[in-house]
Design an enzyme around this catalytic site. Structure first.
Site, PDB file in Angstrom:
ATOM      1  N   HIS A  21     108.926  55.822 106.327  1.00 18.86           N
ATOM      2  CA  HIS A  21     110.008  56.509 105.617  1.00 18.86           C
ATOM      3  C   HIS A  21     110.153  55.919 104.214  1.00 18.86           C
ATOM      4  O   HIS A  21     110.588  54.780 104.059  1.00 18.86           O
ATOM      5  CB  HIS A  21     111.311  56.404 106.396  1.00 18.86           C
ATOM      6  CG  HIS A  21     112.457  57.073 105.708  1.00 18.86           C
ATOM      7  ND1 HIS A  21     112.480  58.436 105.479  1.00 18.86           N
ATOM      8  CD2 HIS A  21     113.600  56.581 105.168  1.00 18.86           C
ATOM      9  CE1 HIS A  21     113.606  58.743 104.834  1.00 18.86           C
ATOM     10  NE2 HIS A  21     114.298  57.641 104.627  1.00 18.86           N
ATOM     11  N   ASP A  44     116.480  60.783 108.208  1.00 16.46           N
ATOM     12  CA  ASP A  44     117.480  59.926 107.559  1.00 16.46           C
ATOM     13  C   ASP A  44     118.663  60.618 106.888  1.00 16.46           C
ATOM     14  O   ASP A  44     119.625  59.944 106.544  1.00 16.46           O
ATOM     15  CB  ASP A  44     116.772  59.009 106.535  1.00 16.46           C
ATOM     16  CG  ASP A  44     117.573  57.747 106.250  1.00 16.46           C
ATOM     17  OD1 ASP A  44     118.393  57.349 107.099  1.00 16.46           O
ATOM     18  OD2 ASP A  44     117.388  57.145 105.176  1.00 16.46           O
ATOM     19  N   ASP A  56     111.456  52.222 107.515  1.00 20.73           N
ATOM     20  CA  ASP A  56     111.433  52.310 106.051  1.00 20.73           C
ATOM     21  C   ASP A  56     110.247  51.526 105.471  1.00 20.73           C
ATOM     22  O   ASP A  56     110.061  50.350 105.795  1.00 20.73           O
ATOM     23  CB  ASP A  56     112.724  51.738 105.463  1.00 20.73           C
ATOM     24  CG  ASP A  56     113.932  52.602 105.785  1.00 20.73           C
ATOM     25  OD1 ASP A  56     113.763  53.613 106.491  1.00 20.73           O
ATOM     26  OD2 ASP A  56     115.041  52.264 105.320  1.00 20.73           O
ATOM     27  N   HIS A 103     118.344  61.940  99.817  1.00 21.55           N
ATOM     28  CA  HIS A 103     119.544  61.580 100.575  1.00 21.55           C
ATOM     29  C   HIS A 103     120.141  60.222 100.203  1.00 21.55           C
ATOM     30  O   HIS A 103     121.106  59.795 100.852  1.00 21.55           O
ATOM     31  CB  HIS A 103     119.255  61.653 102.089  1.00 21.55           C
ATOM     32  CG  HIS A 103     118.113  60.780 102.529  1.00 21.55           C
ATOM     33  ND1 HIS A 103     116.841  61.274 102.696  1.00 21.55           N
ATOM     34  CD2 HIS A 103     118.040  59.461 102.809  1.00 21.55           C
ATOM     35  CE1 HIS A 103     116.037  60.291 103.071  1.00 21.55           C
ATOM     36  NE2 HIS A 103     116.746  59.170 103.160  1.00 21.55           N
TER      37      HIS A 103
END
Length: 1040
Positions: free
Chosen positions: A173, A287, A424, A571
């Site tokens: 991510h 997310d 992440d 986001h």
């Protein structure tokens, strides 16, 4: 010539008589109540209603007569060459003379009212989120190892007949900005992840990987050689690498407007088509902080078949897990059939990291995150580290992992299981690739070689998983045929998100509002620039190429603006949840692009209004026009221009005087007096009071921050120590009251004009809380509407979601995202607040609306950001307050609601204001001619989302085609159509493009999916565009 003029005048006179007669008849009908106001008998009402419907149809038909008469007048004027300001020009290719007065009654086709008026019927097997929220108690008992869930058990023989199929999906991510800027993340982490991916996937064909963010992928692609590019193409062809979603970013779903959601999706998909020939099939959103059905609709319209979501309220996840409804067909609230359905998978546990994805026990799953092996930089918080897989421990380790897989599979209806493997910025170093892939492969080899375990485990992509899921249920491989094992159909949204306890993520709906407003300014300017640029290119083909128009340079500026806007939809960007310097980086990009698209607007408008195209010259240092807005409906609107003298006269294109008002620009406040605001309509008085309130933050350990809203108590009324200063301005066009408090400058403005602006109150609040500590400031609007616990917020400016304020939830849970509007209503009227920026909104008491305008918070809220929100700016928030009489009440139980046409238009005026452009009045200026590409207004309910130039596949500049994106808005007819100030009508969703254009011809038009990935096969007349209510459609268009 004289005869032609007489015929035109005679025709116009006849038409005026017809319309006037119709108006008198309608007026007579409307006032045909007896003097005492007693009700007319039902039978008479029915006859009168039929007559009104008939007259409305007549009015709609007469609109065409207007068009014909106007065309003959235009042709006549061209021949006469009346000379005033534009001595030889075509004075109007449409209606640039003073617009005709708006009709007293807006002509809406009766068929166009049926969509919103239909009766709501719930599907038998349907899941409606409003019902789920009613059902849940939102308690939070300890669920054991799965803290927010329950114990899961199974029988060993459950998979004897059909083995468990496990797909482990490696992912990384990559936030395009959060704790570091986009460029810093790329330099430090992302480029290494992608470089290692090419090497490590090629080492073993069983390895798989998915990637999502094209912003990063395209930057990396530009920096690698052709040999590496070929290697990437081979990985995609072999199915080892999949691009999921394929948008420019993984966008926020609360604060984003659908214009920008579409734009970043088109940018990503167009890049993929041009460089890789890839067409994404599955959405991946692990997310974003809550999920909107708007994104589900956009992905479906783009041609995707499946999607995955993760951040959903823990109580909803637990409920869905217990009901085995974590996989469902997500259908739009307004959809009466299954045309909007998309297959959706909801991840069941707390997070998308490895401890929360293999099964219900994070202590065990963490032992299978091999990046956390002893000696590494990160470890397991449960203090039991992973073990490297060897011949000695493989049996025990495989059975321990399989136990988690089996327990997780008990939450779903099939024997196909998804286990994401990532977090992440994972897989940065080559050693991590080896740790994860080698150890998992040993586990898979053991499981698969022991048939008594009844499991088949492998690496897979997200589409591999959905393909197997569809196959196991007998579903259509890509479509929505539900097959033998029907999955439920769900409608509604997933706001407001809580990840634990009373920690509701409603703070980010407002955080950093200055940048949320800047985002909307760029959206509006980019749309103007895109449309003018596309029209200019088409006109240049018609008139011949000028040497000087900067077509390629402008296209580069547009591309950069698209990408900067797209990046901000991320986001952690538009949400206001990045580090201070990251926020500054986003803001600099937005501002830079606003300035650049203004250059595109100016150079394009210059070309379009020039009478003699040969005189065009491009001088970027001295533009001919000093900064036009794109409007596809004729509009009467206020335009504000700053002047240096009060001695001003305003003329229109015909040289006629236009009503104007000169008002002072105030630098500071002066004293006057005002009290409260009352709105008056139809001689009836309605109480509407505006005040300001303050929230503090809780004294508990966890406090409000960029993400979370954790107030200390109910809001207190804002009462500054200094008395406010009030200034009143009165004039023929507008009057306003400006009240200056210590922290807020609050302006209410009323327009005295015929257009849409005259129908609502304009509110502007300039907020400055830079000296405060742990304060949130909100505007509260109290009214006498008996709305009870029901109110309505929009989702992404696309659709409206009914809300219910629930006493069983904490105050912060009853705040929802408001992208374009919030309203409440009772049986007699609706009160709407339209907004020019995304903010958080609530209705905590009957008749009351509340909007958080800014937040200043001194601490982190423990969600990874590591700082508070202390970079506040002086922020101007703009709104329109609209009060409308209701003539018919919709069902209170319906899970949908629609704005009125007037509300839609008022919102458009607020978010797409007219942009005035000045020309130096020099004697040697070339002749100008007004430019209007349309012969008549677009229908009231038809919105031009964009006319977006498409990049050439051969070179870096534009092709001859553009993407025409249209949206037919759903609207409620149960409001007065009288004196709306609107100059459009409705046409049952039909547009004949060739007839609508004045000087351009349609060379080709092809219906395609939303982001142009797939072409629709259609037998319909390509010239006649037909849209259903709420539908968004894209066409590949070539004008000449």
């Amino acid at each position: 010539m004289k005869l032609s003029r007489q015929f035109t005048v005679f025709g116009s006179a006849i038409f005026c008589v017809v319309v006037f007669s119709l108006y008198l008849m309608l007026d007579h009908i409307d006032h045909s109540k007896n003097p005492n106001g007693e009700r007319i008998q039902n039978g008479q009402l029915g006859i009168l209603q039929d007559k009104i419907d008939h007259l409305e149809r007549l009015l709609a038909e007469n609109n065409e007569i207007i068009g014909n008469i106007r065309d003959s007048v235009i042709n006549l004027r061209e021949t006469v060459k009346d000379g005033k300001m534009f001595p030889e020009g075509n004075m109007s290719q449409g209606d640039l003379e003073l617009l005709p007065p708006a009709p007293a009654l807006l002509p809406i086709h009766s068929e166009d009212c049926q969509f919103a008026a239909r009766t709501y019927s719930k599907t038998a097997d349907g899941v409606q989120m409003l019902d789920v929220y009613d059902l849940l108690s939102f308690d939070n008992p300890d669920g054991g190892v799965w803290k927010q869930g329950f114990d899961i058990s199974y029988q060993d023989n459950e998979w004897d007949n059909e083995p468990l199929q496990v797909f482990v999906v490696p992912h990384s991510h990559n936030d395009p900005g959060w704790l570091k800027t986009f460029d810093d993340y790329y330099r430090d982490q992302t480029q290494h992840i992608l470089n290692n991916m090419v090497v490590k996937l090629h080492e073993d064909s069983r390895r798989k990987m998915i990637w999502s963010e094209i912003s990063y992928f395209s930057k990396w692609w530009d920096n690698i050689d052709e040999q590496k590019r070929d290697a990437v193409r081979r990985l995609i062809e072999s199915g080892q690498l999949e691009v999921a979603t394929g948008g420019w970013v993984m966008p926020d779903e609360a604060s984003t407007h659908y214009f920008a959601l579409i734009d970043q999706l088109v940018e990503g998909h167009q890049w993929l088509e041009r460089n890789l020939g890839v067409k994404p099939k599955t959405g991946w959103a692990v997310d974003p902080f809550g999920h909107t059905p708007t994104q589900a609709y956009l992905l479906r319209q783009a041609g995707l078949s499946n999607m995955l979501i993760q951040r959903v309220h823990y109580s909803v996840k637990k409920h869905f897990a217990s009901q085995k409804t974590l996989e469902f067909f997500w259908r739009q609230n307004w959809d009466q059939d299954s045309s909007s359905d998309i297959l959706c998978h909801m991840m069941p546990f707390y997070s998308y990291d490895v401890p929360h994805t293999c099964g219900p026990d994070p202590k065990i799953c963490c032992q299978f995150d091999f990046k956390r092996l002893p000696g590494g930089r990160i470890s397991c918080p449960w203090r039991i580290p992973p073990q490297a897989i060897t011949d000695n421990n493989v049996q025990e380790r495989a059975q321990t992992l399989l136990d988690q897989y089996r327990k997780k599979s008990k939450l779903f209806r099939t024997n196909v299981l998804l286990a994401p493997l990532g977090d992440d910025f994972r897989y940065t170093e080559a050693v991590e690739w080896d740790q994860q892939f080698d150890n998992y492969q040993k586990l898979f080899d053991y499981m698969n070689s022991h048939p008594e375990l009844h499991v088949q485990a492998q690496f897979g992509t997200i589409s591999d998983y959905f393909e197997a899921l569809r196959k196991s249920t007998g579903m259509d491989p890509v479509g929505i045929n539900v097959g033998q094992l029907a999955l439920p159909v769900l409608s509604g949204d997933f706001f407001t998100y809580a990840d634990r306890d009373d920690h509701y993520w409603s703070g980010y709906f407002t955080s950093r509002p200055f940048y949320k407003r800047l985002d909307r300014v760029l959206e509006s300017h980019l749309r103007v620039a895109e449309v003018l640029y596309s029209l200019t290119l088409a006109n240049i083909q018609k008139y011949g190429q000028p040497n000087d128009y900067p077509a390629v340079d402008n296209y580069k500026l547009l591309t950069e603006a698209r990408r900067n806007l797209g990046l901000f939809q991320h986001h952690d960007a538009i949400t206001g949840t990045g580090k201070d310097w990251v926020v500054v980086d986003y803001g600099t990009r937005l501002l830079h692009s606003i300035l650049n698209v203004k250059r595109v607007i100016v150079s394009s408008a210059h070309w379009l209004v020039l009478k003699d195209k040969q005189t065009y010259f491009h001088d970027p240092s001295n533009p001919f026009l000093q900064m036009v807005s794109v409007h596809i409906q004729a509009r009467m609107s206020m335009v504000t221009v700053y002047v240096t003298t009060p001695k001003v006269r305003v003329l229109n294109a015909l040289g006629h005087v236009v009503r104007a008002q000169v008002s002072a620009v105030w630098n500071d406040a002066s004293h006057a007096a005002a009290d409260k605001m009352r709105l008056k309509e139809d001689d009836s008085e309605h109480l509407v009071k505006v005040e300001f309130v303050l929230y503090g933050t809780t004294s508990n350990k966890d406090k409000s921050g960029a993400y979370l809203f954790l107030p200390d108590k109910e809001a207190t009324i804002y009462s500054p120590s200094q008395p406010p200063v009030v200034r009143v301005t009165k004039g023929p066009l507008f009057s306003e009251v400006t009240t200056t408090f210590t922290h807020i400058t609050h302006t209410l403005r009323l327009y005295n004009i015929q257009g849409v602006e005259g129908q609502s109150v304009e509110i502007c609040n300039t907020v400055d809380i830079r000296g405060e500590t742990n304060r949130e400031i909100a505007m509260r609007i109290s009214s006498d509407r008996n709305s009870k616990d029901r109110f309505f917020t929009d989702l992404n400016g696309y659709q409206v979601q009914p809300r219910k304020t629930m006493a069983k939830l904490p105050l912060q849970a009853n705040f929802y995202p408001m992208t374009s509007m919030v309203y409440l209503q009772d049986s007699s009227a609706r009160l709407s607040l339209l907004t020019a920026q995304s903010l958080g909104a609530a209705s905590l008491k009957s008749g009351q609306l509340e909007v958080i305008m800014d937040r200043r918070l001194n601490q982190d809220d423990n969600r990874g950001l590591g700082q508070g929100v202390l970079d506040n700016k002086i922020t101007a928030n703009s709104f329109r307050l609209l009060l409308e009489k209701r003539s018919s009440a919709e069902e209170e139980t319906a899970p949908y609601s629609y704005p009125s046409i007037l509300s839609h238009m008022s919102y458009m005026y607020l978010n797409h204001p007219l942009i005035s452009m000045a020309v130096d009045q020099r004697s040697d200026n070339p002749s100008l001619t007004p430019y209007s590409p349309l012969s008549t207004s677009f229908p009231c309910d038809m919105h031009l989302v964009n006319l977006r130039a498409i990049q050439s596949k051969v070179w870096g500049g534009p092709s001859e085609q553009a993407a025409l994106i249209l949206h037919r808005k759903g609207f409620d007819c149960g409001f007065s159509n009288r004196n709306t100030g609107l100059l459009c009508t409705t046409t049952r969703g039909k547009i004949h493009l060739e007839k609508l254009l004045t000087d351009l011809k349609v060379k080709s038009i092809t219906p395609v999916t939303l982001s142009l990935m797939h072409t629709h096969n259609s037998d319909a007349d390509p010239q006649e565009i037909s849209l259903k209510p709420m539908e968004i459609r894209t066409y590949r268009l070539q004008l000449s």
